[in-house]
Design a protein around this motif. Structure first.
Motif, PDB file in Angstrom:
ATOM      1  N   GLY A  29       0.796  -1.217   0.000  1.00 24.70           N
ATOM      2  CA  GLY A  29       0.000   0.000   0.000  1.00 24.70           C
ATOM      3  C   GLY A  29       0.827   1.265   0.000  1.00 24.70           C
ATOM      4  N   SER A  30       0.149   2.377  -0.281  1.00 21.17           N
ATOM      5  CA  SER A  30       0.810   3.680  -0.269  1.00 21.17           C
ATOM      6  C   SER A  30      -0.230   4.765  -0.027  1.00 21.17           C
ATOM      7  CB  SER A  30       1.527   3.931  -1.596  1.00 21.17           C
ATOM      8  OG  SER A  30       0.590   3.985  -2.649  1.00 21.17           O
ATOM      9  N   VAL A  31       0.286   5.948   0.314  1.00 20.93           N
ATOM     10  CA  VAL A  31      -0.560   7.109   0.553  1.00 20.93           C
ATOM     11  C   VAL A  31       0.001   8.247  -0.286  1.00 20.93           C
ATOM     12  CG1 VAL A  31      -1.401   8.726   2.294  1.00 20.93           C
ATOM     13  CG2 VAL A  31      -1.029   6.335   2.905  1.00 20.93           C
ATOM     14  N   THR A  32      -0.875   9.021  -0.947  1.00 21.47           N
ATOM     15  CA  THR A  32      -0.433  10.148  -1.754  1.00 21.47           C
ATOM     16  C   THR A  32      -1.023  11.432  -1.199  1.00 21.47           C
ATOM     17  OG1 THR A  32      -0.295   8.740  -3.710  1.00 21.47           O
ATOM     18  CG2 THR A  32      -0.356  11.110  -4.088  1.00 21.47           C
ATOM     19  N   THR A  39       5.082   5.098   0.474  1.00 18.90           N
ATOM     20  CA  THR A  39       4.630   3.713   0.513  1.00 18.90           C
ATOM     21  C   THR A  39       4.634   3.195   1.951  1.00 18.90           C
ATOM     22  OG1 THR A  39       6.838   2.763   0.270  1.00 18.90           O
ATOM     23  CG2 THR A  39       5.640   3.307  -1.774  1.00 18.90           C
ATOM     24  N   ALA A  40       3.912   2.115   2.144  1.00 17.87           N
ATOM     25  CA  ALA A  40       3.901   1.476   3.463  1.00 17.87           C
ATOM     26  C   ALA A  40       5.307   0.994   3.808  1.00 17.87           C
ATOM     27  CB  ALA A  40       2.909   0.322   3.472  1.00 17.87           C
ATOM     28  N   ASN A  41       6.077   0.559   2.795  1.00 16.01           N
ATOM     29  CA  ASN A  41       7.470   0.155   3.023  1.00 16.01           C
ATOM     30  C   ASN A  41       8.249   1.303   3.649  1.00 16.01           C
ATOM     31  OD1 ASN A  41       6.604  -1.837   1.109  1.00 16.01           O
ATOM     32  ND2 ASN A  41       8.753  -2.277   0.708  1.00 16.01           N
ATOM     33  N   GLU A  42       8.089   2.507   3.090  1.00 14.55           N
ATOM     34  CA  GLU A  42       8.832   3.665   3.573  1.00 14.55           C
ATOM     35  C   GLU A  42       8.434   4.029   4.996  1.00 14.55           C
ATOM     36  OE1 GLU A  42       9.334   5.505  -0.907  1.00 14.55           O
ATOM     37  OE2 GLU A  42       7.793   6.303   0.430  1.00 14.55           O
ATOM     38  N   VAL A  43       7.139   3.935   5.286  1.00 15.01           N
ATOM     39  CA  VAL A  43       6.673   4.220   6.645  1.00 15.01           C
ATOM     40  C   VAL A  43       7.254   3.196   7.625  1.00 15.01           C
ATOM     41  CG1 VAL A  43       4.644   4.334   8.157  1.00 15.01           C
ATOM     42  CG2 VAL A  43       4.565   5.365   5.865  1.00 15.01           C
ATOM     43  N   LEU A  44       7.205   1.916   7.256  1.00 12.74           N
ATOM     44  CA  LEU A  44       7.741   0.863   8.118  1.00 12.74           C
ATOM     45  C   LEU A  44       9.252   1.026   8.291  1.00 12.74           C
ATOM     46  CD1 LEU A  44       7.303  -1.687   9.769  1.00 12.74           C
ATOM     47  CD2 LEU A  44       7.495  -3.020   7.639  1.00 12.74           C
ATOM     48  N   ALA A  45       9.961   1.321   7.194  1.00 17.01           N
ATOM     49  CA  ALA A  45      11.407   1.525   7.270  1.00 17.01           C
ATOM     50  C   ALA A  45      11.728   2.729   8.165  1.00 17.01           C
ATOM     51  CB  ALA A  45      11.991   1.729   5.873  1.00 17.01           C
ATOM     52  N   ALA A  46      10.944   3.795   8.039  1.00 17.15           N
ATOM     53  CA  ALA A  46      11.161   4.982   8.868  1.00 17.15           C
ATOM     54  C   ALA A  46      10.952   4.646  10.343  1.00 17.15           C
ATOM     55  CB  ALA A  46      10.243   6.119   8.440  1.00 17.15           C
ATOM     56  N   LEU A  47       9.941   3.849  10.647  1.00 16.93           N
ATOM     57  CA  LEU A  47       9.689   3.458  12.040  1.00 16.93           C
ATOM     58  C   LEU A  47      10.843   2.628  12.606  1.00 16.93           C
ATOM     59  CD1 LEU A  47       5.870   2.624  11.878  1.00 16.93           C
ATOM     60  CD2 LEU A  47       6.956   4.602  12.986  1.00 16.93           C
ATOM     61  N   VAL A  48      11.361   1.695  11.802  1.00 20.58           N
ATOM     62  CA  VAL A  48      12.504   0.890  12.254  1.00 20.58           C
ATOM     63  C   VAL A  48      13.734   1.785  12.408  1.00 20.58           C
ATOM     64  CG1 VAL A  48      14.050  -1.036  11.672  1.00 20.58           C
ATOM     65  CG2 VAL A  48      11.591  -1.244  11.244  1.00 20.58           C
ATOM     66  N   PHE A  49      13.920   2.715  11.470  1.00 20.40           N
ATOM     67  CA  PHE A  49      15.033   3.658  11.543  1.00 20.40           C
ATOM     68  C   PHE A  49      14.938   4.503  12.819  1.00 20.40           C
ATOM     69  CE2 PHE A  49      17.032   7.762  10.781  1.00 20.40           C
ATOM     70  CZ  PHE A  49      18.277   7.392  10.301  1.00 20.40           C
ATOM     71  N   ILE A  50      13.734   4.991  13.123  1.00 22.72           N
ATOM     72  CA  ILE A  50      13.523   5.788  14.341  1.00 22.72           C
ATOM     73  C   ILE A  50      13.844   4.948  15.576  1.00 22.72           C
ATOM     74  CG2 ILE A  50      11.752   6.886  15.780  1.00 22.72           C
ATOM     75  CD1 ILE A  50      10.444   7.801  13.070  1.00 22.72           C
ATOM     76  N   ALA A  51      13.406   3.696  15.582  1.00 19.23           N
ATOM     77  CA  ALA A  51      13.708   2.811  16.718  1.00 19.23           C
ATOM     78  C   ALA A  51      15.214   2.620  16.856  1.00 19.23           C
ATOM     79  CB  ALA A  51      13.009   1.466  16.532  1.00 19.23           C
ATOM     80  N   ALA A  52      15.890   2.404  15.728  1.00 18.53           N
ATOM     81  CA  ALA A  52      17.350   2.232  15.763  1.00 18.53           C
ATOM     82  C   ALA A  52      18.025   3.509  16.246  1.00 18.53           C
ATOM     83  CB  ALA A  52      17.864   1.849  14.372  1.00 18.53           C
TER      84      ALA A  52
END
Length: 193
Positions: A29-32, A39-52
């Motif tokens: 999925g994605s949001v425009t 994309t949902a990938n980018e949101v998930l990656a950003a969340l993992v990045f923030i956690a790291a």
């Protein structure tokens, strides 16, 4: 290995996780917003990045509070930051979210300061992160998250904060490098002669 160093090691282990999430299209999925797609990938990656990235503050706080500061931790902590930031910067260049020259400046600074730390270590001196280095890291973390999210939430109000953060990251990177080298010029000059 103490708790603080384990947390730092966990940050290193999250680097490939962030990379895989950003690079492998899961199509979930994605949001425009205003023509900007996240994309949902980018949101998930950003969340993992923030956690790291959050583990950076956590491991330091634990090390200071419990008196667990070690030379190993002083080396491992900045290394973990460099791996995390460098990997994501390269991916952001590939995604065409930032110019390659920005990644080159930031990564070059990291190599230069790491080289300086190795020289200092050869003299038995361990260089801890400076205040400018900490501000630089904070600017990079904020800028990278905004770039990963394609300027969301600021894309909603049409304010290019992510693009502004690119220049803030570069300025902080250069200033912190100058700070490290000026503070250690005596050591550098003694080694050069």
């Amino acid at each position: 290995m103490n708790l603080a160093n384990r947390i730092t090691l966990a940050r290193i282990l999250l680097v490939p996780v962030v990379c895989v999430i950003l690079l492998v299209p899961f199509h979930i999925g994605s949001v425009t917003f205003h023509g900007q797609t996240t994309t949902a990938n980018e949101v998930l990656a950003a969340l993992v990045f923030i956690a790291a990235a959050a583990t950076d503050a956590l491991d330091g706080r634990i090390a200071r509070k419990r008196k667990m500061i070690t030379n190993f931790g002083k080396f491992l902590d900045p290394l973990a930051d460099k791996l995390l930031v460098s990997a994501v910067l390269i991916i952001l260049v590939q995604m065409q979210r930032m110019p390659a020259w920005v990644a080159i400046v930031i990564i070059s600074r990291e190599f230069a300061v790491t080289g300086l730390r190795l020289i200092a270590a050869g003299d038995g001196v361990v260089m801890a992160a400076s205040q400018w280095g900490k501000w630089k890291t904070t600017a990079q973390m904020v800028g990278i998250v905004l770039l990963m999210l394609n300027n969301f939430p600021f894309s909603v109000i049409d304010v290019p904060i992510a693009q502004v953060m690119i220049y803030v990251m570069v300025i902080m990177t250069v200033v912190s490098a100058i700070d490290y080298f000026l503070k250690n010029r005596e050591m550098i000059l003694s080694r050069a002669s």
